[in-house]
Write an enzyme that holds these catalytic residues in place. Structure first.
Site, short mmCIF file in Angstrom:
data_model
loop_
_atom_site.label_atom_id
_atom_site.label_comp_id
_atom_site.label_asym_id
_atom_site.label_seq_id
_atom_site.Cartn_x
_atom_site.Cartn_y
_atom_site.Cartn_z
N LEU A 232 37.93 -8.74 4.28
CA LEU A 232 37.08 -9.76 3.66
C LEU A 232 35.70 -9.24 3.35
O LEU A 232 35.09 -9.61 2.35
CB LEU A 232 36.97 -10.98 4.60
N HIS A 233 35.19 -8.35 4.21
CA HIS A 233 33.81 -7.90 4.04
C HIS A 233 33.57 -6.72 4.97
O HIS A 233 34.15 -6.64 6.05
CB HIS A 233 32.85 -9.04 4.38
N SER A 235 30.20 -4.58 6.69
CA SER A 235 28.78 -4.32 6.87
C SER A 235 28.66 -3.11 7.77
O SER A 235 29.66 -2.60 8.29
CB SER A 235 28.06 -5.51 7.51
N ASN A 236 27.45 -2.63 7.98
CA ASN A 236 27.26 -1.48 8.84
C ASN A 236 27.65 -1.78 10.28
O ASN A 236 27.92 -0.87 11.06
CB ASN A 236 25.80 -1.03 8.77
N GLY A 237 27.72 -3.06 10.64
CA GLY A 237 28.12 -3.42 11.98
C GLY A 237 29.62 -3.42 12.19
O GLY A 237 30.09 -3.46 13.33
N GLY A 238 30.40 -3.39 11.12
CA GLY A 238 31.85 -3.41 11.23
C GLY A 238 32.48 -4.24 10.14
O GLY A 238 31.79 -4.79 9.27
N GLY A 239 33.79 -4.38 10.21
CA GLY A 239 34.52 -5.11 9.18
C GLY A 239 34.79 -6.55 9.57
O GLY A 239 34.72 -6.95 10.74
N LYS A 255 36.66 -10.17 13.58
CA LYS A 255 35.33 -9.65 13.32
C LYS A 255 35.08 -8.45 14.22
O LYS A 255 35.20 -8.55 15.44
CB LYS A 255 34.28 -10.73 13.59
N ASP A 365 21.12 -18.86 11.49
CA ASP A 365 21.46 -18.02 10.33
C ASP A 365 21.99 -18.87 9.18
O ASP A 365 23.01 -18.55 8.56
CB ASP A 365 22.49 -16.96 10.73
#
Length: 881
Positions: A232-233, A235-239, A255, A365
């Site tokens: 789905l997406h 980021s540098n933190g993970g998928g 996540k 957020d």
């Protein structure tokens, strides 16, 4: 947010700035205080400092070693690298500051280089093996993020990949200039730096790396109780993945948290936030608007959260799809229906947040991408990784600028601010501007009230909350730069923008000149982040574009700025591009336009000495722009050699073009871009000029093919508007969207009738009559829409004048005048492509008493003088007519 921009928002609150831009005064690592040994030297480029031994004898490419680190052990890792490399004469480079390391490890940093602290350059494969073996012993036990582009060596912080040691470049698959490798035959091919380890096909993996590749491949998902079906997406933190529970068949979202990566402002990594999200969702079980949580488990050293998959659409997409100001045919009934829907969404989100507060949780957020609208109209809020407990009275370590509360705001007030921004963003999604000027909230509310039947108290409460919470932190906010006023300083009300052309021009000129930094060598006017990679002198993002816009709109000449440009252009830094809009050809054109003919000719001849024929075909940086500029100077000097080179560029463009179906049906991403500056419409303009010069109809035929290529990548919307199709969105704008194609179509239709092109042009004009454009810039915003209308001869018609007035939505007070935000709306920009100079040019095209056009894009650009000698068709094109 585009992940290129986050790192450029750290050093300055008003303008995009490199971490190590001149005068930013960043911190540094301890090894930088060590005296350099005899014969050693250092150089700096971007975020890196290179340490060069007395004897340098490296290949152009090969296996290179990277070291990763965390903020708290980086000095130890660098000390070990220094102690190993310097006595052995091994070349290496390191990041220039702890801040640079932190930003490269942050959640929104590009994933390929997360945590990369240092690069070591082995002389050959045996040296690579020896360095890895010996240095890994020195660094045993040191933690660091996994460098996704590399292969990990053992269990420590060392990684390796095959890549370039020096800067070489080629044209990539999408048409842009990219870093390059020699493929073993002497041909340069892209040096891929994706976030996945790859061995180039002509390279064999050394035997000493084989066990490490095997170890990497031992971690699989076969032993966990979930499948992974779709990404789905990332980021540098993970998928973020969609999958199913193998035991029940239930659809879930997984996540991922990567250790030591995806850092937030508090220093927490993605693993810590995934675990925190599990705790928060467990606490919120049963609260309306919160997804159900299923599981938390490790996989290797990563951690995964399993939670409910929520059917629905992100609120951002819903707003785009429903918003009546994006539909020129929408009337009062559609506006009223949208208003009812938006008010209902706000109420549902507010109720969900209130229920979380009652359970002791601050969501923290809130923004349009984190809200899912379910098919039944209910809402669910996603992403609780920065949520806090009410009693902690903290502020989140991450946030979206359009909704994030100002510094000093904590606890429930964080969500109050987010909900206030939601009230505005549902109707006018421009709340990123509030961090640049909080008083803009009142202006946005006035615009909303003028277009939507919103209860006055709904907007009054939003404005009061936004301005009140910002007011509490203004007293402590530092000035952006010495001598430069903040946007919130007293200035004429921006609602007056466009009411009077001389006044508007003067206000834009004031802001642009107030931003100038003549003491800097890297850039004169602050602009897009691209100026830190392509340089600060060109037309798109540099001083040349700003000075051109000031002059052609009647805003005047500025001698000190011209002197700055002359100095920098005469001695450009290594790596400066030569294209029309991204490099020295554009500088030569501008200096010639301003009367500096000798300097312009010297720069032009320097460009001609480069290998320009190997560049791509585009207008911004390739042959289309270069050919048009060569023709311009051929006219200026009556030079038949320059004219021959211009036609040679046209022949190359025609030869490379292919047929109308040789491009994909979507633009961007892994595919070549459509549009004016990077697509086929720019080459069409050069081919049209070649036809004008020679009379050869084959050039006109090839121009038609180029235009059909761009139209192949367009989609006709239900509203009758024609946009470029990017697969996940449609694009109307000048740079990579349909109105740029429309500009080229109109040039073609002046020469030859074509029913399909005429229909496409009409549909593109409908695209240019929209009321809502999220950005204001020339390349990708309302200014480009306005320029298209003015170029089509409609500068004084109601559609163009409406676009002029609506530019006030983005205008911000700065330096006694008006300035505009750049790409992403996160910082101000003064450049031509994204900022205030582009707005000045576009408004001038509509309102100035003399014609105003983009360089070399006027309908008569480069028109031959009666005394010119024009050759007949030649080369490839001449033989096929």
């Amino acid at each position: 947010m585009d992940d290129r921009y986050d790192i450029y928002c750290v050093a300055d609150p008003l303008f995009y700035e490199a971490l190590h831009g001149e005068g930013t005064g960043q911190d540094s690592f301890g090894i930088f205080d060590r005296p350099m040994p005899a014969g050693w030297s250092t150089t700096e480029h971007d975020d890196w400092r290179a340490f060069l031994p007395p004897v340098r004898d490296l290949p152009l490419q090969g296996w290179k070693i990277h070291a990763s680190a965390c903020p708290d052990n980086a000095d130890r890792v660098l000390a070990a690298i220094w102690d190993y490399c310097v006595p052995r004469g091994i070349e290496f480079k390191t990041l220039r500051s702890p801040t640079a390391l932190f930003m490269r490890s942050s959640k929104y940093a590009p994933r390929g280089y997360s945590g990369k602290l240092a690069t070591i350059y082995p002389a050959d494969e045996p040296a690579c093996e020896r360095i890895l073996r010996e240095l890994s012993d020195c660094l045993a036990g040191e933690p660091g993020p996994y460098i996704l582009s590399d292969l990990r060596y053992g269990a420590g912080p060392l990684y390796v990949r095959y890549g370039a040691f020096v800067g070489r470049y080629c044209v990539g698959p999408a048409g842009g200039v990219v870093a390059a490798l020699d493929d073993g035959t002497g041909t340069l091919v892209p040096d891929r730096r994706d976030p996945v380890f790859r061995v180039p096909p002509w390279v064999d993996l050394p035997d000493f790396l084989a066990p490490h590749l095997q170890a990497r491949n031992t971690v699989t998902i076969t032993d966990i109780p979930y499948t992974i079906d779709t990404v789905l997406h990332f980021s540098n933190g993970g998928g973020l993945y969609r999958g199913r529970d193998r035991r029940t068949g239930t659809q879930v979202v997984l996540k991922e948290g990567r250790p030591h990566a995806g850092l937030d402002a508090d220093g927490a990594d993605a693993v810590a936030r995934v675990k925190r999200e599990y705790d928060i969702l467990t606490r919120l079980a049963g609260v309306p608007g919160a997804p159900r949580v299923h599981d938390l488990f490790p996989l290797g050293d990563h951690w995964f959260l399993a939670m409910e998959y929520v059917e629905g659409t992100s609120l951002n997409k819903e707003v785009v799809a429903r918003h009546p100001l994006t539909d020129g045919a929408a009337g009062p009934a559609e506006v009223a229906a949208y208003t009812r829907w938006a008010l209902d969404v706000h109420d549902r989100v507010a109720a969900a947040v209130e229920a979380m507060h009652a359970r002791g949780v601050v969501y923290g957020d809130l923004h349009l991408f984190n809200i899912i609208v379910r098919p039944d109209g209910e809402v669910t809020l996603l992403d609780y990784e920065v949520a806090t407990l009410v009693e902690e009275n903290r502020r989140p370590g991450l946030g979206n600028q359009g909704f994030a509360a100002p510094p000093g705001v904590t606890g429930r007030d964080v969500d109050r601010y987010g909900l206030a921004c939601l009230r505005l963003a549902l109707f006018l999604p421009l709340t990123q501007l509030l961090w640049l000027s909080p008083d803009k909230a009142g202006h946005l509310a006035d615009v909303i009230a003028a277009h939507f039947p919103v209860p006055p108290e709904f907007l009054t409460e939003a404005v009061g909350t936004v301005t009140g919470l910002h007011r509490g932190r203004r007293a402590s906010r530092r000035p952006a730069r010495r001598g430069a006023p903040e946007p919130a300083d007293a200035s004429p009300p921006v609602a007056e923008f466009g009411a009077d052309w001389p006044t508007t021009r003067d206000r834009l000129r004031r802001a642009i000149l107030a931003s100038a930094t003549p003491h800097r060598a890297d850039r004169l006017f602050p602009g897009d982040v691209a100026q830190f990679s392509v340089g600060g002198i060109g037309l798109a993002h540099g001083a040349a574009g700003v000075l051109y816009a000031l002059d052609v709109t009647g805003a005047g000449r500025h001698a000190p700025a011209e002197d700055w440009l002359l100095r920098q252009a005469e001695d450009p830094p290594n790596g400066t591009m030569i294209g029309l809009y991204d490099g020295l050809h554009g500088v030569a054109y501008t200096l010639d336009h301003l009367g500096h003919r000798d300097a312009a000719r010297r720069i032009l001849d320097r460009c001609r000495g480069e290998d320009w024929r190997s560049l791509g075909s585009g207008l911004a940086s390739g042959l289309a722009g270069i050919g048009l500029n060569l023709d311009h100077f051929a006219v200026r000097y009556g030079d038949s050699t320059l004219r021959a080179e211009a036609l040679a560029a046209a022949d190359l463009v025609a030869e490379r073009l292919g047929d109308a179906d040789s491009v994909p049906t979507t633009s961007g991403g892994a595919h070549p871009y459509a549009g004016l500056f990077r697509g086929s419409s720019g080459p069409a303009l050069l081919l049209l000029r070649a036809h004008e010069l020679t009379g050869d109809p084959a050039y006109l035929d090839r121009a038609a093919v180029a235009l059909r290529q761009d139209l192949r990548r367009c989609v006709l919307r239900d509203t009758g508007e024609l946009d470029v199709n990017e697969g996940w969105r449609t694009m109307p704008y000048l740079g990579e969207g349909s109105v740029g194609i429309g500009l080229a179509l109109d040039r073609y239709l002046r020469v030859r009738a074509d029913d399909r092109f005429a229909a496409a042009s009409a549909a593109i004009r409908r695209t240019a009559t929209g009321k809502l454009y999220v950005q204001s810039g020339l390349y990708a915003g309302r200014a480009g829409i306005l320029l298209f209308l003015a170029e089509s001869g409609a500068g004084g018609d109601p559609a163009a004048l409406a676009q002029v007035r609506a530019l006030a939505w983005h205008a911000l007070p700065y330096g006694g005048g008006w300035a505009f935000p750049g790409e992403q709306l996160l910082r101000l920009s003064m450049d031509l492509a994204t900022g205030s100079a582009g707005v000045l040019l576009a408004v001038g095209a509509a309102l100035h008493e003399r014609p105003v056009h983009l360089p070399l894009l006027s309908p008569t650009a480069g028109a031959a003088r009666p005394t010119d000698t024009v050759p007949t068709g030649r080369g490839l094109i001449g033989t096929t007519s």
